[in-house]
Enzyme design. Structure first.
Site, mmCIF file in Angstrom:
data_model
loop_
_atom_site.group_PDB
_atom_site.id
_atom_site.type_symbol
_atom_site.label_atom_id
_atom_site.label_comp_id
_atom_site.label_asym_id
_atom_site.label_seq_id
_atom_site.Cartn_x
_atom_site.Cartn_y
_atom_site.Cartn_z
ATOM 1 N N ASN A 583 19.935 -19.416 27.367
ATOM 2 C CA ASN A 583 20.610 -20.700 27.548
ATOM 3 C C ASN A 583 20.528 -21.148 28.999
ATOM 4 O O ASN A 583 19.751 -20.624 29.793
ATOM 5 C CB ASN A 583 22.078 -20.575 27.116
ATOM 6 C CG ASN A 583 22.856 -19.643 28.010
ATOM 7 O OD1 ASN A 583 22.357 -18.575 28.377
ATOM 8 N ND2 ASN A 583 24.073 -20.014 28.387
ATOM 9 N N LEU A 584 21.361 -22.080 29.345
ATOM 10 C CA LEU A 584 21.396 -22.630 30.700
ATOM 11 C C LEU A 584 21.662 -21.557 31.744
ATOM 12 O O LEU A 584 21.142 -21.621 32.861
ATOM 13 C CB LEU A 584 22.476 -23.717 30.772
ATOM 14 C CG LEU A 584 22.760 -24.298 32.139
ATOM 15 C CD1 LEU A 584 21.568 -25.075 32.654
ATOM 16 C CD2 LEU A 584 23.988 -25.186 32.099
ATOM 17 N N CYS A 585 22.496 -20.578 31.411
ATOM 18 C CA CYS A 585 22.918 -19.589 32.411
ATOM 19 C C CYS A 585 22.401 -18.189 32.113
ATOM 20 O O CYS A 585 22.876 -17.216 32.696
ATOM 21 C CB CYS A 585 24.447 -19.585 32.520
ATOM 22 S SG CYS A 585 25.157 -21.218 32.821
ATOM 23 N N GLU A 587 22.750 -15.990 29.732
ATOM 24 C CA GLU A 587 23.528 -14.900 29.147
ATOM 25 C C GLU A 587 23.562 -14.929 27.621
ATOM 26 O O GLU A 587 24.047 -13.980 27.006
ATOM 27 C CB GLU A 587 24.968 -14.905 29.680
ATOM 28 C CG GLU A 587 25.922 -15.893 29.012
ATOM 29 C CD GLU A 587 25.860 -17.282 29.596
ATOM 30 O OE1 GLU A 587 26.832 -18.047 29.467
ATOM 31 O OE2 GLU A 587 24.839 -17.621 30.208
ATOM 32 N N ALA A 772 32.082 -19.513 37.349
ATOM 33 C CA ALA A 772 32.321 -19.987 38.711
ATOM 34 C C ALA A 772 33.648 -20.711 38.850
ATOM 35 O O ALA A 772 34.394 -20.481 39.801
ATOM 36 C CB ALA A 772 31.176 -20.904 39.150
ATOM 37 N N THR A 773 33.982 -21.587 37.905
ATOM 38 C CA THR A 773 35.183 -22.392 38.071
ATOM 39 C C THR A 773 36.425 -21.702 37.536
ATOM 40 O O THR A 773 37.484 -21.761 38.170
ATOM 41 C CB THR A 773 34.998 -23.751 37.360
ATOM 42 O OG1 THR A 773 33.703 -24.275 37.673
ATOM 43 C CG2 THR A 773 36.040 -24.729 37.826
#
Length: 955
Positions: A583-585, A587, A772-773
């Site tokens: 995916n985007l990250c 994982e 991160a957030t």
């Protein structure tokens, strides 16, 4: 020193009872203003600074002709430096106190090496401060000299009594903070006619500026910010005009009920929330948990997460957590009890749902999932359909991972038009621009990652997509790219062999093959190129292509390196499909096809919260994981699906991704350096426990709710757990190409029996996201990352402030080493402790930052986790002094250690902290320290847009 006075201030007299604000009618919009000590506000001008500095020089050196030229030139230079600092800090204008100007003058003198002048200036300021203290009486509780402008324009005296109470309340129970100090400093920034909003802003900014010297002021700042939140929300909801934190025991239950009604009325919340027993839920709120927040966490919630109407936040922290809990408990049989259970988990910071869940739970359109994975077919209708799916998924705050390998390469034959294909790259330009045009619900930038397999004929141009040179029509500056690498390619790299590139329309089955089956078929296609049966191909040296991958990764940060075979060979779902990309990250490793868009449903355990009395609290962890898996499973049924393929996939397989954050914080609590065998072992045992409890929880849910539809035939149904699937990878890849520790400590045999008997509720259960957030919200280090810096400058909508590693501060205090000089040193060395002589070696090891941790430790720890995870992990790799050789060794090691994916490569950045705030004079005891530049440097660099609200990786 009577020969020069504080010329930047027009008065050294006692402030009059009611000071008059100077006429600012001529002040241009955006101009800087100065609050004088008598409370008046005047335009900022350079000339008074020049006069003050000049008088300082004259008082020490006299006014002889020989000195005058030097003094004039030096004063001009220093004045320009001081002015430049304020203009850079407040480019749109703003107000500063006279003391701030004098602080910068003092620093400018010291940085320029004028130590005698600086010393005289410091002594003079101190003497004048003592004189004013003797002259100024204690203010009345109603401050007559400072009037506050109300919303209707009326002026009332500042209520010092309430101000003092709010600050005392914020400091209550916190060691080494002074409410008197906060009050005194805040009053300096207030002036006659100040607005109510600016009064709170002054408190927040004042306390925030003290964080670098005492970390507990971060908690004080958050509590002062709460006063603003309470005023804003309670007033809007009609609950109260003003309230202290002490009052919230009474007001929180009222606020919850009023908020639900108002949110439904404004069409911001689902009417289903009205069906809860709001009195019971209101009584369950814990106001004291507001005090867990550090400033960054609370400000992040305020800026990005709290529901608002016309830019007025109508949520308070505990109401926010309860709204999310209610949104996730709506389908539960006893939804009130479950909502309270979920609320207690979230508000305790033991676990946190992903950003989309926090954004949208309980709203009219609950899009709660984080990322989506798609496969793009090799036809024009399908390609543009996939781009439309991207737009719809991105609109509702989803990150995207696109598999582009099936699309034929540049020069491939197109039967329908008797022409030749333009390849993948032109379409990716459209994808890039779509991600820019359709951001994630207006809350963060649209984000997409394109994956391409290493044998694709367009791979070489694909590697260059993020370059800043070349034809910009064939560049994608706003999207991410990842290389989907088969094991055979890595073997050819190790063997210094050749590699063949194909167009996928000529080798249509390769993309769906992996392991030995892929190797056999690939070699058959290579034979066809040698026999002349296949015309469109390219033969390259595998090592040359690998070198280009690494050089582009170093130059542009892309493509991310991900490994196809371990993702598929260890997938529990290999019986019903193929993992074509992450995916985007990086994982998530789920199957995709034309009928199924895979969905990531994420949440993270706060590992630091589970270190109790110097050890991992297994019982608490089990309880957390059990509730967390239930919450994640609920997401699947409640979620809003903007495209039918996503709904089809999610209901059929029900995958979730439970991860972790605060790994570095946990190591700090255990006093274990990241660069150590102990840390690698802790990564192993902590992930083993999470894996064990997550699998057990999903299996228990299967008893209660039923197995997922495609369970039969899965690895689960065969009693093969993630730890067991390592053996499959070993058998398929070959023993010479894998080195994975497979030790275990828990009773996995009984769990295997349980899973075979009960089944599983979810096809996949674990994945470690970047966090991160949500790590900012809970006040811990993100994900599995090492600390990026022990001290850094943070910028947000409210300005800049310094963040200091609280564990480092704790340990330095215990050894009597925490003082102003240490703060100075940390700033100068950009948060590193390695060159500060007086810090003991054990603390230097413990507080090594990301670039001071050798990448092998990151890879080893990730390898130990990966054996327990049925999906993957977002693993950033930090490499100081990166070279081709170092990158080559690191990424080969990642493959050999059985990792499924890697994420960003972070090479050591060249920019540095604001050294202008650092005095390098004689008071500093660090040996051989260079003198800081006399101008402000750039803010500290941030890893993976660390703490950036627009970071596409934020979870």
């Amino acid at each position: 020193m009577q020969t020069y006075q504080d010329s930047a201030s027009s008065s050294n007299t006692v402030p009059p009872a009611v000071p008059q604000t100077d006429d600012l009618s001529s002040t241009a919009p955006g101009q800087l203003r100065v609050i004088k000590r008598n409370g008046s506000v005047v335009p900022y001008t350079d000339d008074k600074i020049s006069v003050a500095i000049t008088k300082a020089f004259l008082a020490v050196e006299g006014g002889n002709a020989a000195a005058s030229t030097r003094i004039h030139e030096t004063v001009k230079q220093l004045t320009e430096q001081v002015s430049a600092i304020f203009k850079r800090r407040m480019p749109s204008g703003g107000t500063m106190h006279i003391e701030e100007i004098q602080d910068q003058v003092e620093l400018a003198l010291m940085r320029s090496g004028e130590h005698k002048i600086a010393r005289a200036y410091v002594l003079y300021r101190a003497a004048r401060a003592e004189e004013r203290a003797r002259q100024v009486p204690e203010p009345d509780k109603a401050h007559p000299s400072i009037r506050v402008k109300q919303a209707d324009g009326t002026l009332i005296p500042l209520d010092l009594g309430r101000l003092e109470f709010i600050i005392k309340e914020a400091c209550d129970g916190l060691p080494e903070v002074s409410y008197e100090h906060v009050l005194a400093e805040a009053l300096k920034n207030l002036y006659d006619g100040v607005s109510e909003k600016e009064v709170n802003t002054s408190l927040v900014i004042t306390a925030r500026a003290m964080v670098e010297k005492e970390h507990n002021y971060s908690l004080v700042t958050a509590r002062l910010l709460l006063d603003k939140l309470r005023a804003e929300a309670l007033n809007f909801l009609g609950v109260a005009d003003n309230a202290t934190q002490h009052d919230m025991t009474v007001y929180y239950p009222k606020a919850l009920a009023a908020y639900i009604e108002k949110g439904i009325e404004l069409e911001l919340l689902s009417p289903e929330l009205r069906d809860y027993n709001l009195a019971e839920l209101g009584a369950a709120l814990k106001p004291e948990r507001d005090h867990q927040f550090h400033y960054l966490g609370l400000q992040t919630l305020y800026d990005r997460y709290f529901i608002h109407s016309n830019d007025v936040r109508i949520e308070l922290p505990q109401v926010f957590f309860m709204r999310v809990a209610m949104g996730l408990a709506g389908r539960e049989a006893d939804k009130n009890a479950r909502a309270i259970e979920f609320y207690n988990l979230l508000s305790s910071f033991d676990y946190m749902s992903s950003t989309p869940t926090l954004f949208n739970a309980g709203t009219l359109r609950p899009q709660l999932s984080s990322c989506y994975l798609t496969t793009v077919p090799d036809d024009l209708h399908g390609i543009y359909g996939a781009i439309q799916d991207n737009a719809m998924l991105s609109k509702f705050a989803g990150g995207l991972g696109n598999d582009w390998t099936p699309v034929r390469a540049l020069g491939a034959y197109i039967k329908g038009t008797n022409g030749k294909s333009q390849g993948v790259v032109p379409f990716l330009k459209v994808v890039n621009d779509t991600a820019v045009a359709v951001n994630q619900g207006g809350k963060r930038k649209g984000a997409v990652c394109a994956y391409l397999e290493t044998w694709h004929l367009d791979i070489e141009e694909f590697l260059e997509l993020r370059k800043n040179t070349g034809d910009d029509r064939r560049r994608t500056h706003d999207m991410n790219t990842a290389n989907w690498i088969p094991d055979l390619f890595m073997k050819r790299v190790f063997q210094d062999g050749e590699w063949t590139l194909f167009s996928p329309n000529d080798v249509p089955d390769l993309h769906d093959l992996y392991g030995k089956a892929f190797e056999e078929r690939f070699e058959q296609y290579e034979a066809m190129t040698r026999s002349g049966e296949m015309k469109l191909f390219k033969r390259v040296k595998a090592a040359d292509l690998w070198r280009k991958v690494l050089s582009m990764l170093f130059e542009t940060g892309h493509p991310w390196i991900t490994f196809k075979d371990p993702c598929n060979l260890r997938s529990p779902q290999q019986h019903v499909g193929v993992v074509h990309s992450s995916n985007l990250c990086t994982e998530i490793t789920l199957n995709t096809n034309k009928d199924e868009i895979a969905v990531c449903n994420l949440g993270s355990v706060n590992l630091a919260q589970h270190i109790v009395d110097g050890a991992l609290d297994i019982a608490k962890l089990e309880k957390t994981v059990k509730t967390a898996v239930r919450m994640l499973d609920n997401v699947i049924d409640i979620n809003y699906y903007s495209v039918p393929q996503a709904e089809n996939s999610n209901f059929k397989h029900r995958p979730v991704g439970l991860g972790l954050m605060g790994f570095q914080d946990a190591l700090y609590k255990l006093h274990i350096p990241y660069s150590s065998d102990e840390a690698v072992q802790f990564a192993d045992t902590s992930m083993e426990a999470i894996s064990y409890f997550a699998i057990k929880s999903s299996s228990d849910l299967a008893v209660e709710r039923g197995r997922y539809q495609s369970y039969e035939g899965s690895l689960w149904s065969q009693g093969i757990l993630p730890i067991d699937s390592v053996q499959i990878l070993q058998e398929q890849r070959g023993a010479d190409f894998i080195d994975v520790d497979v030790s275990m400590t828990l009773d996995w045999n009984s769990l295997r029996d349980t899973v075979k008997a009960q089944g599983m509720r979810n096809s996949n259960v674990m994945a470690i996201a970047p966090t991160a957030t949500i790590a900012n919200i809970t006040g811990v280090s993100q994900s599995i990352e090492p600390t990026y810096q022990n001290l850094y400058v943070k910028s947000n909508l409210s300005g800049e402030f310094t963040v200091v590693n609280p564990y480092l501060v704790r340990d330095l205090k215990e050894r009597g080493l925490w003082d102003a000089v240490m703060v100075n040193d940390l700033k100068y060395y950009e948060g590193s402790v390695q060159k500060i002589d007086r810090i003991p070696d054990d603390l230097k090891a413990l507080y090594s930052t990301a670039f001071e941790v050798e990448p092998r430790w990151l890879v080893d720890a990730a390898s130990r986790r990966q054996k327990w995870i049925d999906q993957a992990q977002s693993l950033n790799l930090y490499i100081a002094g990166a070279s081709g050789k170092k990158l080559d060794i690191t990424y080969r090691m990642a493959w050999l250690r059985g990792l499924k994916t890697t994420y960003y490569l972070r090479a050591l950045a060249a920019s540095s902290t604001e050294k202008s705030t650092v005095d390098r004079g004689s008071m500093n005891k660090v040996a051989s320290a260079p003198v800081a530049a006399p101008v402000e440097a750039a803010p500290v660099p941030k890893a993976c847009s660390l703490d950036d609200p627009d970071c596409e990786a934020c979870q």
